[in-house]
Motif scaffolding. Structure first.
Motif, mmCIF file in Angstrom:
data_model
loop_
_atom_site.group_PDB
_atom_site.id
_atom_site.type_symbol
_atom_site.label_atom_id
_atom_site.label_comp_id
_atom_site.label_asym_id
_atom_site.label_seq_id
_atom_site.Cartn_x
_atom_site.Cartn_y
_atom_site.Cartn_z
ATOM 1 N N HIS A 1 43.091 19.361 5.456
ATOM 2 C CA HIS A 1 43.377 19.030 4.066
ATOM 3 C C HIS A 1 44.679 19.698 3.622
ATOM 4 C CE1 HIS A 1 41.873 17.659 0.036
ATOM 5 N NE2 HIS A 1 42.819 18.523 -0.338
ATOM 6 N N VAL A 2 44.859 20.951 3.994
ATOM 7 C CA VAL A 2 46.094 21.663 3.642
ATOM 8 C C VAL A 2 47.307 20.965 4.261
ATOM 9 C CG1 VAL A 2 47.376 23.824 3.932
ATOM 10 C CG2 VAL A 2 44.946 23.884 3.312
ATOM 11 N N MET A 3 47.177 20.543 5.521
ATOM 12 C CA MET A 3 48.290 19.862 6.183
ATOM 13 C C MET A 3 48.591 18.507 5.545
ATOM 14 S SD MET A 3 47.784 20.770 10.246
ATOM 15 C CE MET A 3 49.352 19.992 10.681
ATOM 16 N N GLU A 4 47.552 17.823 5.065
ATOM 17 C CA GLU A 4 47.767 16.549 4.386
ATOM 18 C C GLU A 4 48.511 16.736 3.074
ATOM 19 O OE1 GLU A 4 43.830 15.065 4.048
ATOM 20 O OE2 GLU A 4 43.709 14.393 6.144
ATOM 21 N N GLU A 5 48.247 17.844 2.406
ATOM 22 C CA GLU A 5 48.902 18.114 1.120
ATOM 23 C C GLU A 5 50.344 18.590 1.305
ATOM 24 O OE1 GLU A 5 47.894 17.860 -2.148
ATOM 25 O OE2 GLU A 5 46.215 16.686 -1.361
ATOM 26 N N PHE A 6 50.633 19.222 2.431
ATOM 27 C CA PHE A 6 51.956 19.792 2.647
ATOM 28 C C PHE A 6 52.537 19.279 3.967
ATOM 29 C CE2 PHE A 6 49.831 22.734 -0.209
ATOM 30 C CZ PHE A 6 50.805 22.913 -1.181
ATOM 31 N N PRO A 7 53.320 18.198 3.909
ATOM 32 C CA PRO A 7 53.874 17.579 5.122
ATOM 33 C C PRO A 7 54.804 18.484 5.922
ATOM 34 C CG PRO A 7 54.024 16.086 3.246
ATOM 35 C CD PRO A 7 53.622 17.412 2.693
#
Length: 219
Positions: A60-66
């Motif tokens: 989820h964190v990676m999806e929010e921060f490309p």
């Protein structure tokens, strides 16, 4: 923000920019997770539900921060690699650390019922975060090699420790004493000779950790 006679207090807010042209490595760790895992009856030595929940929060964190291109997780820890060129929050350390830590923590709580449907949270979990800068790719590789080596060392110890306790009938104090000063080959021998466990056949997720990476697809 409206100006007022009190606005001068902002002069006490010091800038904290991170060095440009370096790889940004953000790592977070669970705070007092030994207690947290005991209170919530995590399966020892590894609880697949807890690891899957950590992975979910990290995705989820990676999806929010490309700008996060790679993540590595073990136990209650996750490391995130950001692009060398990232200008996220103008590379302000406090802003990045606080935002990523709070997002991961809120995701962990939000998705908890999905992985522990029969175990209500007894109290809020928390994580601490930090950023380390690395100037070269080799140092980044060595960082992740270090974390994976740490995963192996910790998991081999914990696997042997809990085999001695759960199957060998030892107390936790006795198990620690048994393992004190032992090498990896000796722990492997204890597992195989006493409990018929071949450590190399244990799920690679437990032995080597979890890796999440961003794959760029050419259009």
């Amino acid at each position: 923000m409206a100006n007022s006679k009190y606005a001068y207090v902002r002069n006490f807010e010091l800038p904290d920019p991170l060095l440009p042209g370096t790889y940004m490595l953000f790592r977070l760790d669970g705070h007092s997770f030994h207690r947290f895992s005991d209170v919530h009856s995590f399966t020892k030595p590894n609880d697949i539900r807890a690891l899957q929940l950590m992975d979910h929060a990290a995705k989820h964190v990676m999806e929010e921060f490309p700008d996060i291109v790679l993540a590595f997780g073990e136990s209650d820890e996750f490391s995130f690699l950001l692009r060398k060129s990232t200008s996220l929050y103008n590379r302000r350390e406090s802003k990045i650390v606080s935002t990523l830590t709070s997002l991961f923590t809120s995701c962990y709580v939000f998705y908890w019922p999905q992985y522990f449907p029969d175990t209500p949270l007894q109290y809020p979990p928390s994580f601490d975060g930090r950023i380390v800068l690395y100037p070269t790719e080799q140092l980044v590789r060595d960082y992740f090699a270090w974390r994976q080596a740490d995963t192996h060392i910790n998991n081999l110890y914990n696997t042997t420790f809990w085999a001695l306790v759960q199957q060998g009938g030892q107390t936790t104090t006795d198990a620690h004493a048994t393992l004190r000063g032992t090498l990896s080959k000796e722990k492997n021998e204890i597992l195989f000779s006493r409990f018929g466990i071949n450590y190399n056949t244990i799920d690679a997720r437990f032995r080597k950790g979890s890796v999440i990476f961003r794959e760029e697809v050419k259009s």
